[in-house]
Scaffold this active site. Sequence first.
Site, PDB file in Angstrom:
ATOM      1  N   HIS B 186       0.855  -1.180   0.000  1.00 38.95           N
ATOM      2  CA  HIS B 186       0.000   0.000   0.000  1.00 38.95           C
ATOM      3  C   HIS B 186       0.888   1.225   0.000  1.00 38.95           C
ATOM      4  O   HIS B 186       1.841   1.307   0.756  1.00 38.95           O
ATOM      5  CB  HIS B 186      -0.887   0.001   1.252  1.00 38.95           C
ATOM      6  CG  HIS B 186      -1.942  -1.034   1.205  1.00 38.95           C
ATOM      7  ND1 HIS B 186      -3.027  -0.956   0.369  1.00 38.95           N
ATOM      8  CD2 HIS B 186      -2.096  -2.188   1.896  1.00 38.95           C
ATOM      9  CE1 HIS B 186      -3.802  -2.016   0.535  1.00 38.95           C
ATOM     10  NE2 HIS B 186      -3.258  -2.781   1.455  1.00 38.95           N
ATOM     11  N   CYS B 228      -0.688   2.150  -4.948  1.00 42.57           N
ATOM     12  CA  CYS B 228      -1.441   3.333  -5.344  1.00 42.57           C
ATOM     13  C   CYS B 228      -0.453   4.478  -5.529  1.00 42.57           C
ATOM     14  O   CYS B 228       0.495   4.599  -4.753  1.00 42.57           O
ATOM     15  CB  CYS B 228      -2.445   3.703  -4.250  1.00 42.57           C
ATOM     16  SG  CYS B 228      -3.620   2.381  -3.924  1.00 42.57           S
TER      17      CYS B 228
END
Lengths: 527, 430
Positions: B186, B228
């Site tokens: 992440h 991301c």
Amino acid sequence: MNLRHIHLLLTLHVCFSNAATSESYEETLQLTPLPDGKVSARFAFKTLASTNIEENQDSDDRPQHYKLFPLALGQLLRAQSISELHLSLNAGKWDYDKWGYPIDQSVASGAELWVWMSESSSNGTSVDQRWKDLSNGLAGLFCASLGALDETRTTKPQWAFGPEGDLLSSRSYHLRHAFLPSESVCTENLTPFLKLLPCKGKSGLSSLLNPHPLFGSNWHGIGVHVRPLAHESMELTMTFGAVLDPVRLSRGKRDWNFDDIFGRPIGRACPVASRSLIKVVLPAHAAYQIAPEPTTVDKDGATYDLTMLSFPLTIGMSWPQEERFQHSIASPSNPLSARRIITGGSQSRGDILFHFINNQNVSQDVVCVETAPWFVNYFLNTRRVVVNGIDREDIILETAYTLPRNHQPSLLETVLRLPAHSVTEMSMSFLKSFIAYTQHPPDAERGWDLPAAAISFTLTDSHPQEPARRLYTRNLLIDLPTPDFSMPYNVIIMSSTVIALFFGSVFNLLTRRFVWVKTRATDIVRD
Amino acid sequence: MGLPKPILRLLLVASVLSAYFAYDFCSEYQASQNDYATKASVESFFSARKHANQGHTNNWAVLVCASRYWFNYRHMANALGMYRTVKRLGIPDSNIILMLADDAACNSRNKFAGSVYANKGRGLDLYGENIEVDYRGYEVTVENFIRVLTGMGFARVWGRVADSMPRSKRLLSDDRSNIFIYMTGHGGNEFLKFQDNEEISAFDLADAIEQMWQKKRYNEIFFMIDTCQANTMYSKLYSPNILATGSSKLAESSYSHENDDDIGVAVIDSYTHHVLSYLESVNKTSKATMQDLFSTYSYEKIRSHAGVRSDLFNRPLDQTLITDFFGGVAQVEVLYEQDTEQQSPGESASLEEVPAPSLPTQPPAVLASERPQRMPGFKDRPVSDQQSTNSTLNTVKAARKREDSGLLHAFKLWGSSLLVGLLLFWTLSR
């Protein structure tokens, strides 16, 4: 004349060098059908090398010519001058009540490493430094995170974990022991294990070690045991144990064979094994069938000698008259069993409770070894021992307590004399400290794993040469009070905002001047 | 007859000695000239790294899955998918550093023990039976990752000289290593989260890679990241010879590809799935280039804007093979029997007898066309360079011979001085 002398010397040298590095390798698999329908499989790969590393630690330049003994492990033992090594990596919970005592004692869940090493080493390093180097070396060798076995987890028990090999009486030896209860075991631990074997998982019994069915079993464990023997030899035993469940796999029947429980047959025998045996413990009731025909049958069970069988080999046991396996409530009773739980729901304190059950007709002396991290503080004055409902402090024979200092763990060893046919409860309170937020593990809300307690005892009817038995309790989770880890961010943001607002307001108040601004008459009319 | 006898004798001796010394001086002068030539060639050999790309000789891979917990199964499947591909294309386990922050295969939530799958329907097991995970669980931290990259030892500050970190956990790369760094987890704008507890920022990564450049720990790096806002993570790199690619741009998320109903969580990320399915068509002998891979990026397939950064990379992308980074291709130079007797051209006539070298420093011209494309540095080196290398080799050998006879030289020197002194004394005493 000269040539003859040289020839004689060369022959002698060759003879001696052959004798100096003689090794033998044998492999055994023991399959035990358990009363609850499961099958316990235990692989043992034993290599006997006649050069004792511990003996030659003064002559460090002696070459290590191994053919069967794994060189990677041998070099590590030589470099750190280790005499005796026991490493186990287990997952699952060994159910003593249903499965009895295991063949390999170390069944605690997670990683357990204990070594005996001599005071002096070949390169003069201290015992603690060699322990650290050994755990890092084993971490690299077995792909396990054993580098975490630092001083916050290492203890020195004095009444349990005695040496199982023949250590020299002329030297002084030290014991180091550590648990890593949160360690997982998976294929990456099995891969280097297989690479250390002579047949490397390609032939013989090691070819049965298929990770998919084995790591789906109820309990599995890898063990590496090195112990020195008399007459300058060293024995390495690499074990793999698993408790497989054919009832779950076949949805109802307890018939098993190699294709069901291991997923593959044995392709061929290991050519360098001096002995390759499969022992199947036969159940008491005669309603089973076993295929193929065993080589020998005796009171221990059926034995298959791989050199006399044809390949591919699949051994199986079936109960043809049984439609579905019926689980029974009755379970075999062990001479001694133990349990440990934590009671109390507070975040700052709790109680630890031991249950010992002695089913024998005689009293039994046990050593209960327990280690706790430094932030779990036991209160020894709150220790209570209750036998069959009566307070009995007199059964505690001796206590040894190592205080937690410098973030080292505390070690509590208690010698108890359990009366015959009794249920003994020992309870103690502890206090949980609030630790700094950087010392919490990344998943702090899960809790801290408390390592298993080892209960060491010697049964009265055991062989005098046998080492002491050990029982392990479960690992427990201690719920530590965790801080709000977002607080540093919150404090910074809030204080920065406050200071900015305060400074901004004061600055404006002190320096802002309100002045009249002249505008044209027509603009005023328009507004 | 005109000069007295002693003076004649003196003249004779002096002329012999001067002839000898002149000869000596000439050869020494030649040797010093050759020494200078040697030094210049040696200097150019070591500085060639800056000017021309010599190519790589070994491959390393650092694969990092930085998130833990069962619901991040797809990140572990990403890293394991890359691990499988890189192993298939030839990088051995000893050259791969695999960091998995959690155990997915033997997790108690995993219905399929010992297996990690990357597609719905569980076609291919990525865990397999032969896997080595170097950093697992709590060991996957920002500190350990940066130590792996920069090669900083793990010795205690107050402790020993040698550190006890095992070899399998160290990145033992040199200045001819191509390193493939893959990170997944992440992340956000210029950061990547490790274990939901700490972050590594793009600046930390850039500085670590600059340390690697200064310590000559890589030839070229291929950096791939699937998180991301991944493209922001390589925006701060400033060291040479880096090619970087990421899965999504600033303010954009990367998405997972598909769920498996029996495992119960998402099993692979969209960008990594795209890259892995392209790499399925690549094998060890493939000549597919990086440009081919990057041309397949599309928003419709990946569902995010994947980016490439090649301004720090000094080779054209359509000449950079995929196996330069993903494969462990060994380059073999075949030497034929007749080359060992062939004298390499351009060998300077050395004053002393130099035996013919057993291995030619220049392979015969017949193999030039067959030389593999993957070593452009070797091809680009001009022929005169090779010839000077030859002469360098021979003069180095000659110089070594000269050094070997240093004792003889000193003996000659002192002996001749003594002789002169004796003769003078004898002459003058007459």
